[in-house]
Design a protein around this motif. Structure first.
Motif, PDB file in Angstrom:
ATOM      1  N   LEU A 156       0.832  -1.199   0.000  1.00 61.73           N
ATOM      2  CA  LEU A 156       0.000   0.000   0.000  1.00 61.73           C
ATOM      3  C   LEU A 156       0.868   1.251   0.000  1.00 61.73           C
ATOM      4  O   LEU A 156       0.594   2.196  -0.736  1.00 61.73           O
ATOM      5  N   ARG A 157       1.920   1.241   0.819  1.00 59.65           N
ATOM      6  CA  ARG A 157       2.803   2.410   0.866  1.00 59.65           C
ATOM      7  C   ARG A 157       3.405   2.675  -0.509  1.00 59.65           C
ATOM      8  O   ARG A 157       3.421   3.810  -0.988  1.00 59.65           O
ATOM      9  N   ASP A 158       3.876   1.628  -1.188  1.00 67.22           N
ATOM     10  CA  ASP A 158       4.427   1.789  -2.542  1.00 67.22           C
ATOM     11  C   ASP A 158       3.393   2.386  -3.486  1.00 67.22           C
ATOM     12  O   ASP A 158       3.693   3.297  -4.263  1.00 67.22           O
ATOM     13  N   THR A 159       2.166   1.873  -3.403  1.00 69.16           N
ATOM     14  CA  THR A 159       1.090   2.335  -4.285  1.00 69.16           C
ATOM     15  C   THR A 159       0.763   3.801  -4.014  1.00 69.16           C
ATOM     16  O   THR A 159       0.598   4.592  -4.955  1.00 69.16           O
ATOM     17  N   LEU A 160       0.655   4.168  -2.750  1.00 74.07           N
ATOM     18  CA  LEU A 160       0.366   5.569  -2.416  1.00 74.07           C
ATOM     19  C   LEU A 160       1.504   6.483  -2.881  1.00 74.07           C
ATOM     20  O   LEU A 160       1.256   7.563  -3.425  1.00 74.07           O
ATOM     21  N   GLU A 161       2.746   6.044  -2.696  1.00 75.40           N
ATOM     22  CA  GLU A 161       3.890   6.848  -3.132  1.00 75.40           C
ATOM     23  C   GLU A 161       3.877   7.050  -4.645  1.00 75.40           C
ATOM     24  O   GLU A 161       4.127   8.156  -5.137  1.00 75.40           O
ATOM     25  N   GLU A 162       3.574   5.998  -5.394  1.00 75.84           N
ATOM     26  CA  GLU A 162       3.513   6.091  -6.857  1.00 75.84           C
ATOM     27  C   GLU A 162       2.485   7.116  -7.307  1.00 75.84           C
ATOM     28  O   GLU A 162       2.664   7.773  -8.332  1.00 75.84           O
ATOM     29  N   ARG A 163       1.428   7.269  -6.539  1.00 70.80           N
ATOM     30  CA  ARG A 163       0.351   8.190  -6.891  1.00 70.80           C
ATOM     31  C   ARG A 163       0.490   9.549  -6.202  1.00 70.80           C
ATOM     32  O   ARG A 163      -0.378  10.399  -6.318  1.00 70.80           O
ATOM     33  N   GLY A 164       1.572   9.724  -5.476  1.00 72.39           N
ATOM     34  CA  GLY A 164       1.820  11.009  -4.820  1.00 72.39           C
ATOM     35  C   GLY A 164       0.874  11.317  -3.674  1.00 72.39           C
ATOM     36  O   GLY A 164       0.667  12.480  -3.336  1.00 72.39           O
ATOM     37  N   ARG A 165       0.311  10.284  -3.059  1.00 68.62           N
ATOM     38  CA  ARG A 165      -0.633  10.488  -1.944  1.00 68.62           C
ATOM     39  C   ARG A 165       0.085  10.350  -0.620  1.00 68.62           C
ATOM     40  O   ARG A 165       0.765   9.357  -0.365  1.00 68.62           O
ATOM     41  N   ARG A 166      -0.074  11.337   0.221  1.00 64.28           N
ATOM     42  CA  ARG A 166       0.454  11.275   1.580  1.00 64.28           C
ATOM     43  C   ARG A 166      -0.631  10.755   2.517  1.00 64.28           C
ATOM     44  O   ARG A 166      -1.781  10.613   2.118  1.00 64.28           O
ATOM     45  N   VAL A 167      -0.259  10.504   3.766  1.00 67.16           N
ATOM     46  CA  VAL A 167      -1.198   9.959   4.745  1.00 67.16           C
ATOM     47  C   VAL A 167      -1.503  11.030   5.788  1.00 67.16           C
ATOM     48  O   VAL A 167      -0.602  11.501   6.482  1.00 67.16           O
TER      49      VAL A 167
END
Length: 198
Positions: free
Chosen positions: A116-127
């Motif tokens: 999930l972290r990889d996927t969020l990073e690829e899409r430029g989404r922070r938490v």
């Protein structure tokens, strides 16, 4: 905002301890603290988590709200609870066979947090907010490594067992216990019936 405003639109009437706990959690998170909500089993932690997510959602913008849970069955159970208030389109599940990472709220199995972290990073989404259900599991190698990389703006854990077996060991990712709701409290309030050994 009053404590009753936090619960507007909820499909449940909050218990007194949930109503009292939510503003405390929000206040501590706003102070930049990272803490634990220690509440006995069956007292309604998932409802309180959902209220916290509902409060954070309007402020998250395009950032994700991530909830972690140790098992796929618990991910699906939490998703059902949160969808009851927030709607099906707002809440996604993330584990093998369910990769709903594009929702405002993503509930992930602990074993899938790296992906999930990889996927969020690829899409430029922070938490914006990370909630760790069964937070005693954050001592495992996966979450110990991944939570700092997720770099959530706010972090809170929920568990019935906030302390490890050795007194010198604590949950390292958290600063303090924000709220403690014990079995004795739940029995006193009529939330749980007294335990009977057979």
């Amino acid at each position: 905002m009053t404590d009753t405003d936090y619960w507007q639109g909820a499909p449940w009437v909050p218990r007194a301890w949930q109503r009292a706990a939510l503003p405390v959690i929000i206040d501590r998170l706003r102070q930049g603290r990272r803490g634990i909500v220690s509440a006995t089993m069956g007292s309604g932690k998932s409802i309180l988590q959902t209220a916290l997510v509902a409060t954070a959602l309007p402020k998250a913008g395009d950032r994700a709200i991530v909830v972690t849970a140790p098992r796929q069955a618990l991910v699906s159970q939490l998703a059902g609870t949160m969808r009851a208030w927030l709607g099906d389109e707002a809440v996604g599940r993330y584990f093998e066979g369910a990769k709903e990472h594009d929702r405002p709220v993503v509930i992930a199995c602990n074993a899938s947090v790296s992906s999930l972290r990889d996927t969020l990073e690829e899409r430029g989404r922070r938490v914006a907010l990370l909630i760790c259900d069964e937070a005693h599991g954050t001592q495992g190698a996966t979450l110990q490594a991944e939570i700092p990389k997720l770099a959530p703006a706010a972090l809170v854990g929920f568990t019935a067992t906030p302390f490890r077996s050795a007194p010198r060991e604590s949950l390292e990712l958290f600063d303090e216990v924000f709220v403690r709701y014990t079995l004795a409290d739940a029995v006193r309030d009529g939330v749980l019936v007294p335990m009977r050994h057979e």
